[in-house]
Write a protein that holds these residues in place. Structure first.
Motif, PDB file in Angstrom:
ATOM      1  N   THR A 130       0.836  -1.202   0.000  1.00  0.00           N
ATOM      2  CA  THR A 130       0.000   0.000   0.000  1.00  0.00           C
ATOM      3  C   THR A 130       0.871   1.251   0.000  1.00  0.00           C
ATOM      4  O   THR A 130       0.595   2.216  -0.734  1.00  0.00           O
ATOM      5  N   ALA A 131       1.922   1.266   0.797  1.00  0.00           N
ATOM      6  CA  ALA A 131       2.819   2.421   0.849  1.00  0.00           C
ATOM      7  C   ALA A 131       3.516   2.626  -0.485  1.00  0.00           C
ATOM      8  O   ALA A 131       3.653   3.772  -0.962  1.00  0.00           O
ATOM      9  N   GLY A 154       1.711   9.101  -5.913  1.00  0.00           N
ATOM     10  CA  GLY A 154       2.117  10.467  -5.533  1.00  0.00           C
ATOM     11  C   GLY A 154       3.168  11.017  -6.481  1.00  0.00           C
ATOM     12  O   GLY A 154       3.126  12.191  -6.882  1.00  0.00           O
ATOM     13  N   THR A 208       0.982   3.972  -2.992  1.00  0.00           N
ATOM     14  CA  THR A 208       0.708   5.377  -2.677  1.00  0.00           C
ATOM     15  C   THR A 208       1.861   6.271  -3.116  1.00  0.00           C
ATOM     16  O   THR A 208       1.656   7.350  -3.680  1.00  0.00           O
TER      17      THR A 208
END
Length: 89
Positions: free
Chosen positions: A72-73, A80, A76
């Motif tokens: 997930t990080a 970004g 993300t």
């Protein structure tokens, strides 16, 4: 007289048989008590094993959650970066 001696012999035999039966019953009562104790301990062990199983399953799930958090990080961060790149243009 033979009849009386025969009766005494039969009575003696019956008394011996009675003692033997009582001895066997005592052994069976002891065995029954032992089986009851084993059953009780088995129930307790089953409960302990179930608790240990739940703990092991929880430990096994932890790396999976960490992996999902890392993924997930990363996703993300990539999103970004892509959005930041388009905003910069």
């Amino acid at each position: 007289m033979d009849n009386e001696a025969e009766l005494r012999e039969r009575i003696a035999t019956l008394e011996q048989d009675k003692r033997s039966v009582h001895h066997r019953l005592d052994n069976l009562e002891s065995l029954t008590e032992s089986v009851h104790i084993i059953a009780t301990e088995t129930k307790a062990m089953r409960s302990d094993v179930n608790d240990i199983t739940e703990r092991v399953e929880e430990i096994e799930r932890r790396p999976s959650r960490r992996y999902e958090t890392v993924i997930t990080a990363v996703i993300t961060a990539v999103i970004g970066i892509v959005v930041g790149h388009f905003i910069k243009l």
